[in-house]
Design an enzyme around this catalytic site. Structure first.
Site, short mmCIF file in Angstrom:
data_model
loop_
_atom_site.label_atom_id
_atom_site.label_comp_id
_atom_site.label_asym_id
_atom_site.label_seq_id
_atom_site.Cartn_x
_atom_site.Cartn_y
_atom_site.Cartn_z
N ASP A 8 7.06 7.84 -4.10
CA ASP A 8 6.65 6.58 -3.50
C ASP A 8 5.16 6.42 -3.82
OD1 ASP A 8 6.77 4.27 -1.75
OD2 ASP A 8 5.74 5.51 -0.26
N ASP A 10 2.55 3.81 -1.95
CA ASP A 10 1.64 3.51 -0.85
C ASP A 10 1.72 4.55 0.26
OD1 ASP A 10 0.79 1.08 -2.09
OD2 ASP A 10 2.69 0.19 -1.46
#
Length: 225
Positions: A8, A10
């Site tokens: 991922d 953020d």
């Protein structure tokens, strides 16, 4: 058999939310109505943190904002955004983690709910060549129309995007001896549960509790930065 490492973006590889910060940046430079945009952006961000965000509703808002500008202007704004906001958030711990997998010849990719326009330059800056992200529709001149192509790349949508991406390379997740996924959010539990090595990375409270119950490792990537 080769291994795969998925990340991922953020709050996982960077200690900020690039989508939210992009909105704040547009307000700061006067590109949008600051009061109205900041209010809606903050509402959506709070929904994301709470796990109640409607991804289609949010992406229509985000991509609709991008559609207001010709591509040349968007690229100019994004270059400034990278310099002022993203580059200071690219920390050694993230580079080191990515490089650890690259040095072992793992297939490395970022998979994010944020749209490709915002995230592609960030993935490049991190040295990651493969990116799965929300896909904005483009017109013949490369301008963003405001429409989303396919499904959002969040929640179960990340599983769909990964499967579609692997199929294009004549692969499936079971082809890999080890599969890793690093994420900070409970929104990514569907994909975390699909891989052989889920890693709760800078986890929020909900994911931390889930990881503890599942016996998953927890990595606090930026504690020593």
């Amino acid at each position: 058999m080769r291994n795969i490492a998925l990340f991922d973006l953020d709050h996982t590889l960077i200690p900020i939310d690039s989508d939210y910060e992009w909105g704040q940046f547009l307000c700061r430079v006067g590109a949008v109505d600051a009061d109205e945009f900041a209010r809606r952006n903050a509402d959506f961000f709070a929904q994301y943190q709470a796990g109640t965000l409607d991804p289609v509703e949010y992406l229509e808002f985000a991509l609709g904002t991008l559609a207001q500008f010709p591509r040349a202007k968007l690229d100019e704004l994004h270059h400034q955004f990278m310099q002022e906001v993203i580059t200071p958030a690219l920390l050694p711990a993230a580079y080191d983690l990515i490089k650890k997998h690259q040095d072992q010849d793992h297939l490395v990719a970022i998979i994010t709910a944020t749209n490709r326009f915002v995230t592609a330059p960030i993935a490049t800056a991190l040295g990651v060549h493969h990116l799965m992200a929300a896909e904005p529709e483009l017109d013949a001149n490369g301008n963003i129309t405001g429409k989303l192509l396919g499904v959002p790349s969040s929640g179960e949508g990340k599983v769909v995007h990964l499967q579609d991406w692997l199929v294009k390379q004549n692969l499936q997740l079971s082809d890999f001896h080890h599969s890793y996924f690093y994420s900070d959010s409970q929104n990514d539990i569907p994909l975390l549960e699909r891989v052989s090595h889920p890693v709760a990375t800078n986890p929020n409270a909900k994911l931390s509790a889930h990881a503890l119950a599942k016996g998953w490792p927890q990595l606090h990537l930026f504690d020593k930065q």
